[in-house]
Scaffold this motif. Structure first.
Motif, PDB file in Angstrom:
ATOM      1  N   CYS A  67       0.822  -1.217   0.000  1.00 54.35           N
ATOM      2  CA  CYS A  67       0.000   0.000   0.000  1.00 54.35           C
ATOM      3  C   CYS A  67       0.854   1.264   0.000  1.00 54.35           C
ATOM      4  CB  CYS A  67      -0.935   0.007   1.199  1.00 54.35           C
ATOM      5  SG  CYS A  67      -2.231  -1.265   1.134  1.00 54.35           S
ATOM      6  N   SER A  68       2.031   1.210   0.620  1.00 54.88           N
ATOM      7  CA  SER A  68       2.908   2.387   0.688  1.00 54.88           C
ATOM      8  C   SER A  68       3.946   2.402  -0.416  1.00 54.88           C
ATOM      9  CB  SER A  68       3.631   2.420   2.043  1.00 54.88           C
ATOM     10  OG  SER A  68       4.565   1.350   2.150  1.00 54.88           O
ATOM     11  N   HIS A  69       3.924   1.386  -1.275  1.00 57.11           N
ATOM     12  CA  HIS A  69       4.955   1.221  -2.312  1.00 57.11           C
ATOM     13  C   HIS A  69       6.350   1.266  -1.696  1.00 57.11           C
ATOM     14  CE1 HIS A  69       2.394   1.132  -5.897  1.00 57.11           C
ATOM     15  NE2 HIS A  69       1.630   2.033  -5.279  1.00 57.11           N
ATOM     16  N   GLY A  70       6.504   0.527  -0.604  1.00 56.61           N
ATOM     17  CA  GLY A  70       7.804   0.388   0.032  1.00 56.61           C
ATOM     18  C   GLY A  70       8.213   1.537   0.920  1.00 56.61           C
ATOM     19  N   LYS A  71       7.300   2.482   1.178  1.00 57.50           N
ATOM     20  CA  LYS A  71       7.647   3.623   2.043  1.00 57.50           C
ATOM     21  C   LYS A  71       7.611   3.244   3.528  1.00 57.50           C
ATOM     22  CE  LYS A  71       7.914   6.537  -1.415  1.00 57.50           C
ATOM     23  NZ  LYS A  71       6.981   7.653  -1.596  1.00 57.50           N
ATOM     24  N   LEU A  72       6.766   2.258   3.908  1.00 56.78           N
ATOM     25  CA  LEU A  72       6.674   1.804   5.301  1.00 56.78           C
ATOM     26  C   LEU A  72       6.771   0.286   5.310  1.00 56.78           C
ATOM     27  CD1 LEU A  72       6.221   2.315   8.314  1.00 56.78           C
ATOM     28  CD2 LEU A  72       3.759   2.267   7.894  1.00 56.78           C
ATOM     29  N   ASN A  73       7.792  -0.240   5.994  1.00 56.46           N
ATOM     30  CA  ASN A  73       8.052  -1.673   6.005  1.00 56.46           C
ATOM     31  C   ASN A  73       8.176  -2.173   7.439  1.00 56.46           C
ATOM     32  OD1 ASN A  73       8.552  -1.939   2.983  1.00 56.46           O
ATOM     33  ND2 ASN A  73      10.109  -0.433   3.541  1.00 56.46           N
ATOM     34  N   PHE A  74       7.423  -3.224   7.745  1.00 62.30           N
ATOM     35  CA  PHE A  74       7.449  -3.799   9.084  1.00 62.30           C
ATOM     36  C   PHE A  74       8.362  -5.014   9.106  1.00 62.30           C
ATOM     37  CE2 PHE A  74       3.064  -1.830   9.595  1.00 62.30           C
ATOM     38  CZ  PHE A  74       3.555  -0.782  10.359  1.00 62.30           C
ATOM     39  N   GLN A  75       9.220  -5.071  10.121  1.00 63.86           N
ATOM     40  CA  GLN A  75      10.164  -6.168  10.294  1.00 63.86           C
ATOM     41  C   GLN A  75       9.945  -6.814  11.657  1.00 63.86           C
ATOM     42  OE1 GLN A  75      11.953  -6.784   7.679  1.00 63.86           O
ATOM     43  NE2 GLN A  75      11.617  -4.858   6.570  1.00 63.86           N
ATOM     44  N   LYS A  76      10.345  -8.091  11.766  1.00 59.20           N
ATOM     45  CA  LYS A  76      10.261  -8.778  13.043  1.00 59.20           C
ATOM     46  C   LYS A  76      11.202  -8.127  14.053  1.00 59.20           C
ATOM     47  CE  LYS A  76       9.581 -13.255  10.744  1.00 59.20           C
ATOM     48  NZ  LYS A  76      10.181 -14.594  10.510  1.00 59.20           N
ATOM     49  N   ARG A  77      10.754  -8.002  15.281  1.00 56.89           N
ATOM     50  CA  ARG A  77      11.648  -7.593  16.349  1.00 56.89           C
ATOM     51  C   ARG A  77      12.720  -8.682  16.482  1.00 56.89           C
ATOM     52  NH1 ARG A  77      15.277  -7.176  20.256  1.00 56.89           N
ATOM     53  NH2 ARG A  77      14.875  -5.478  21.728  1.00 56.89           N
ATOM     54  N   THR A  78      13.987  -8.304  16.514  1.00 59.37           N
ATOM     55  CA  THR A  78      15.064  -9.281  16.556  1.00 59.37           C
ATOM     56  C   THR A  78      14.964 -10.169  17.792  1.00 59.37           C
ATOM     57  OG1 THR A  78      16.489  -7.634  17.605  1.00 59.37           O
ATOM     58  CG2 THR A  78      16.660  -7.868  15.214  1.00 59.37           C
ATOM     59  N   ASP A  79      15.490 -11.379  17.661  1.00 57.60           N
ATOM     60  CA  ASP A  79      15.438 -12.336  18.771  1.00 57.60           C
ATOM     61  C   ASP A  79      16.135 -11.762  20.001  1.00 57.60           C
ATOM     62  OD1 ASP A  79      14.220 -13.970  16.985  1.00 57.60           O
ATOM     63  OD2 ASP A  79      15.862 -15.412  16.799  1.00 57.60           O
ATOM     64  N   MET A  80      15.565 -12.079  21.170  1.00 54.41           N
ATOM     65  CA  MET A  80      16.106 -11.571  22.428  1.00 54.41           C
ATOM     66  C   MET A  80      15.753 -12.535  23.548  1.00 54.41           C
ATOM     67  SD  MET A  80      15.397  -7.829  24.120  1.00 54.41           S
ATOM     68  CE  MET A  80      16.312  -7.217  25.525  1.00 54.41           C
ATOM     69  N   ASN A  81      16.697 -12.798  24.424  1.00 61.91           N
ATOM     70  CA  ASN A  81      16.468 -13.681  25.562  1.00 61.91           C
ATOM     71  C   ASN A  81      16.054 -12.880  26.784  1.00 61.91           C
ATOM     72  OD1 ASN A  81      17.203 -15.915  24.032  1.00 61.91           O
ATOM     73  ND2 ASN A  81      19.360 -15.769  24.643  1.00 61.91           N
ATOM     74  N   GLY A  82      14.992 -13.345  27.452  1.00 63.35           N
ATOM     75  CA  GLY A  82      14.564 -12.740  28.704  1.00 63.35           C
ATOM     76  C   GLY A  82      14.958 -13.608  29.883  1.00 63.35           C
ATOM     77  N   LEU A  83      14.447 -13.283  31.039  1.00 71.05           N
ATOM     78  CA  LEU A  83      14.769 -14.057  32.232  1.00 71.05           C
ATOM     79  C   LEU A  83      14.166 -15.455  32.178  1.00 71.05           C
ATOM     80  CD1 LEU A  83      14.238 -11.308  34.965  1.00 71.05           C
ATOM     81  CD2 LEU A  83      16.402 -12.070  33.947  1.00 71.05           C
ATOM     82  N   THR A  84      12.902 -15.550  31.754  1.00 75.66           N
ATOM     83  CA  THR A  84      12.225 -16.853  31.701  1.00 75.66           C
ATOM     84  C   THR A  84      11.556 -17.129  30.366  1.00 75.66           C
ATOM     85  OG1 THR A  84      10.139 -15.948  32.568  1.00 75.66           O
ATOM     86  CG2 THR A  84      11.770 -16.727  34.185  1.00 75.66           C
ATOM     87  N   THR A  85      11.563 -16.184  29.447  1.00 75.68           N
ATOM     88  CA  THR A  85      10.945 -16.371  28.136  1.00 75.68           C
ATOM     89  C   THR A  85      11.769 -15.640  27.094  1.00 75.68           C
ATOM     90  OG1 THR A  85       8.856 -16.217  26.904  1.00 75.68           O
ATOM     91  CG2 THR A  85       9.433 -14.352  28.298  1.00 75.68           C
ATOM     92  N   ASN A  86      11.594 -15.997  25.821  1.00 77.82           N
ATOM     93  CA  ASN A  86      12.444 -15.458  24.764  1.00 77.82           C
ATOM     94  C   ASN A  86      11.604 -14.967  23.589  1.00 77.82           C
ATOM     95  OD1 ASN A  86      14.777 -16.391  26.230  1.00 77.82           O
ATOM     96  ND2 ASN A  86      14.381 -18.445  25.379  1.00 77.82           N
ATOM     97  N   ILE A  87      12.152 -13.969  22.879  1.00 79.97           N
ATOM     98  CA  ILE A  87      11.539 -13.476  21.645  1.00 79.97           C
ATOM     99  C   ILE A  87      12.143 -14.254  20.484  1.00 79.97           C
ATOM    100  CG2 ILE A  87      11.230 -11.493  20.121  1.00 79.97           C
ATOM    101  CD1 ILE A  87      11.500  -9.688  22.601  1.00 79.97           C
ATOM    102  N   ARG A  88      11.283 -14.895  19.684  1.00 83.73           N
ATOM    103  CA  ARG A  88      11.726 -15.642  18.524  1.00 83.73           C
ATOM    104  C   ARG A  88      10.788 -15.359  17.354  1.00 83.73           C
ATOM    105  NH1 ARG A  88      15.458 -15.857  21.341  1.00 83.73           N
ATOM    106  NH2 ARG A  88      16.614 -17.664  22.123  1.00 83.73           N
ATOM    107  N   ASP A  89      11.370 -15.053  16.200  1.00 86.87           N
ATOM    108  CA  ASP A  89      10.590 -14.766  14.984  1.00 86.87           C
ATOM    109  C   ASP A  89       9.547 -13.683  15.204  1.00 86.87           C
ATOM    110  OD1 ASP A  89      11.902 -16.584  13.294  1.00 86.87           O
ATOM    111  OD2 ASP A  89      10.671 -18.246  14.016  1.00 86.87           O
ATOM    112  N   GLY A  90       9.876 -12.694  16.030  1.00 87.04           N
ATOM    113  CA  GLY A  90       8.986 -11.567  16.248  1.00 87.04           C
ATOM    114  C   GLY A  90       7.857 -11.819  17.213  1.00 87.04           C
TER     115      GLY A  90
END
Length: 558
Positions: free
Chosen positions: A158-181
Motif C-alpha cells: 500500500c505504501s509502495h515500500g515507504k513503510l516496512n514492518f520487520q520482526k523484532r530481533t530475537d532476544m532472551n529474557g529471564l524466563t521467556t524469549n523473543i523468537r521470529d517476532g
C-alpha cells in the motif's frame, strides 16, 4: 506494585499516582467509543473516567487534544484504583502542553515511513490461553508458508515500500524469549479481571523480563489476549505503540491494519451516520479472514500518511493563484510508480478547517478486495487535525458531479467537483473543480509594463518606535496594535464589513466583541493570540479566559 506472578487480590487498596501523565486516546473497535488514558513513563495505562466520548471528540476536533503529544495536569493526591486501572477523578483533566509543539500542524513523517519493528505478544492467563501458537502468529503478521497477505505485505504494498514492518530481533529474557517476532508472556491472573488489568500486568512483565518498557522494545507491539479477557474486536492507542486483539482476531489482516492504523494516528472511516461505514479502506469495518480482503486506506488517510507527497496536490479555491477553475488528471495510488499524474488531491477550507480529499479508487492488485465505490472517483471530508475521523461524501462515476455548498464558510459560494471522464484501461480520471461565488468572479490582473522604481514620498516622523515585526500567521504581525483594515480577500472583506466597528475585528479574523470598552488593551492582547494561533477563530479556552479577566476576575488562569 504487584510482584511478578502474584495473584490480584479481590480488594486491592488504591494507591496514589506518582508519575507524569501523557494523554492518550484508546479507540475501542466495534464498540463505537473512545477512552482517555493516562500513560505513565513506566508504560502503565490508567483510565480517566471523568470524560466521555463527546469531550474527547470536541478536544480532538479543536486540536487541544492530540493523542500521545499532550500532557495532563493530574493532582498529586489522585488515587489509582488498581482493580479497574482507573484514576479516581470527578472533573476532566487540564491539558497542559505539547510534548513536541512542532508536531501540532505537521504530520509525523518519521512515524509513517521507513523500516519499523513489530513484536507480537501471545498472552497466557491462569485459566485461558490464546488459541493460536507462536508459529502461526508470526506467519499471520510477517508472512510465511501459505500466508501471502498479512500486516507486513499489505503495508509494504500500500505504501509502495515507504513503510516496512520487520520482526523484532530475537532476544532472551529471564524466563521467556523473543523468537521470529513473537514472545509468550504468562500472567498469573484469570481473564475475568479484564483487559485493562491484564494489559498492564503484561507490560510490567515485559519490563521485568527484558529490561525495557513496551514503548522501547519495538516500534509497534501487538498484544493477543485469550478469549474472555476482551469484549469486542480489539483496541489501539492512537499515535502510540500498543494495539490489543481478541484471541484469533490477532491473525485478521484487516484488523491488524486497522489497529496499527490507529497507532499511525489514523481515525475511523465513516459514511452517513455510521462511523465505520466507509469500506473503501481498512479504517472502516474489519473481517475475520487472515488473507482477505486486499485493500488499503482511503484518500484522506493516504494524504495524512504522506507516502505520495511528490504526486499529491493541495488547492485552496478562491485564494492564491486560483481564478476560475482547475482541471487535472487523477490516477490511482496503485499506479503511483508509473503515472505522471496526481494520485491524491486535497481541497482546503481554511475558514472552517474542514478539508476535502479526492482519490481514484481502482480495484486491482493490492487494492483488489476493496468493498465499495470500485473504480470510481471518491470524495472524503476530514477535519484539519490528524487523528480525527474521515467521512465519505460522494462516489462519482463519469459525468457525475458533487457540489459543496457554502464553501469555505461563505454563504452562497459553491464548489463543484465534476468527473469529466474515466479511462479504465489507462487507469485515469479527468476531474474539474469550479468555484462559484455569490459576487462576480475575480478577474486576472493585467500585466503591467516595467516602470522605473518610484522615488518614495517623504513620510512624517513617527511618534513612537516599535520593535521589528515578527511574522505571524499569514504574514501578519502578531505584535501590531494598529486598528485592522479590510483585507483584500473578498470573503474576508465581507466578514470585516459585517462587523459593527473595527474594534470588533482582529486583523481580518472573525468578529469578536470581548469588551465594550474600546480603550481596554485586553482586546489587543486577544488579537495577538488570534494572530499567533489561529487563521479563523479565537480558541475557546482563551476566549473564556479573556472574558473573565476583563470582568475583573483575577483568579482566571490560562
Amino acid at each position: 506494585r504487584l510482584a511478578h506472578g502474584q495473584e490480584v487480590p479481590s480488594s486491592t487498596p488504591p494507591t496514589t499516582l506518582d508519575e507524569t501523565c501523557l494523554a492518550v486516546v484508546k479507540d475501542i473497535f466495534s464498540e463505537d467509543r473512545k477512552e482517555l488514558l493516562c500513560q505513565t513513563p513506566s508504560g502503565m495505562f490508567y483510565i480517566i473516567p471523568s470524560v466521555n466520548n463527546r469531550w474527547i471528540d470536541e478536544n480532538m476536533l479543536s486540536g487541544e487534544l492530540i493523542s500521545g503529544e499532550v500532557f495532563m495536569d493530574i493532582p498529586f493526591d489522585t488515587r489509582v484504583e488498581r482493580e479497574t486501572q482507573t484514576l479516581v477523578m470527578t472533573e476532566p483533566p487540564k491539558l497542559l502542553y505539547y510534548q513536541n509543539p512542532s508536531r501540532r500542524l505537521h504530520r509525523q513523517l518519521s512515524r509513517t515511513t521507513g523500516d519499523k519493528t513489530v513484536l507480537v505478544v501471545r498472552v497466557s492467563a491462569s485459566n485461558s490461553d490464546v488459541s493460536i501458537d507462536e508459529r502461526d502468529l508470526s506467519k499471520s503478521v510477517f508472512g510465511g508458508s501459505n500466508d501471502f497477505v498479512n500486516l507486513k505485505s499489505q503495508f509494504t504494498a500500500c505504501s509502495h515500500g515507504k513503510l516496512n514492518f520487520q520482526k523484532r530481533t530475537d532476544m532472551n529474557g529471564l524466563t521467556t524469549n523473543i523468537r521470529d517476532g513473537v514472545v509468550t508472556i504468562r500472567v498469573n491472573m484469570p481473564v475475568q479481571v479484564g483487559s485493562n488489568t491484564i494489559v498492564n500486568e503484561v507490560s510490567r512483565t515485559i519490563e521485568e523480563e527484558f529490561g525495557t518498557t513496551v514503548d522501547g522494545i519495538a516500534s509497534h507491539v501487538m498484544y493477543c489476549l485469550p478469549e474472555g479477557a476482551l469484549s469486542g474486536v480489539g483496541y489501539a492507542i492512537m499515535n502510540g505503540v500498543l494495539s490489543v486483539y481478541n484471541n484469533e482476531l490477532c491473525t485478521s489482516v484487516s484488523t491488524q491494519m486497522h489497529e496499527v492504523g490507529h497507532n499511525l494516528n489514523l481515525g475511523h472511516s465513516g459514511m452517513g451516520s455510521d462511523e465505520y461505514g466507509d469500506q473503501t479502506g481498512v479504517m472502516g469495518y474489519s473481517y475475520k479472514s487472515s488473507e482477505t480482503p486486499k485493500m488499503c486506506f482511503n484518500a484522506a488517510k493516504l494524504f495524512q500518511l504522506r507516502w505520495f507527497d511528490d504526486k499529491s496536490v493541495s488547492y485552496t479555491p478562491g485564494q492564491n493563484s486560483w481564478v476560475f477553475n482547475r482541471s487535472f488528471t487523477l490516477a490511482s495510488v496503485v499506479d503511483y510508480p508509473t503515472t505522471r499524474s496526481f494520485v491524491l488531491v486535497e481541497i482546503l477550507q481554511p475558514n472552517i478547517r474542514l478539508n476535502y480529499y479526492i482519490g481514484f479508487n481502482v480495484a486491482k492488485e493490492f487494492n483488489s478486495g476493496v468493498k465499495q465505490a470500485m473504480n470510481q472517483v471518491v470524495v472524503y471530508e476530514k477535519p484539519w487535525i490528524d487523528g480525527n475521523d474521515s467521512w465519505r461524501v460522494a462516489d462519482l462515476s463519469q459525468g457525475h458531479r458533487h457540489t459543496i455548498s457554502n464553501f469555505n464558510g461563505v454563504a452562497g459560494d459553491t464548489l463543484t467537483i465534476d468527473v469529466l471522464s474515466i479511462n479504465q484501461s489507462a487507469g485515469e480520471a479527468q476531474v474539474r473543480l469550479e468555484l462559484n461565488r455569490v459576487g462576480p468572479p475575480p478577474t486576472r490582473p493585467p500585466t503591467k509594463p516595467p516602470t522605473r522604481m518610484p522615488t518614495p514620498r517623504p513620510t512624517p516622523r513617527p511618534t513612537r518606535t516599535t520593535p521589528s515585526p515578527t511574522r505571524g500567521v499569514g504574514g501578519r504581525n502578531p505584535n501590531s496594535i494598529d486598528k485592522p483594515t479590510a483585507p483584500a480577500n473578498p470573503s474576508c472583506k465581507r466578514s470585516m464589513e459585517a462587523c459593527e466597528t473595527t474594534d470588533d475585528c482582529c486583523f481580518g479574523y472573525s468578529c469578536r466583541r470581548i469588551s465594550s470598552d474600546s480603550s481596554s488593551d485586553g482586546f489587543t492582547n486577544v488579537c495577538r493570540t488570534v494572530a499567533k494561533n489561529s487563521k479563523d477563530k479565537l480558541p475557546r479556552t482563551q476566549l473564556y479566559w479573556w472574558k473573565r479577566r476583563l470582568r475583573g476576575d483575577a483568579s482566571a488562569e490560562m
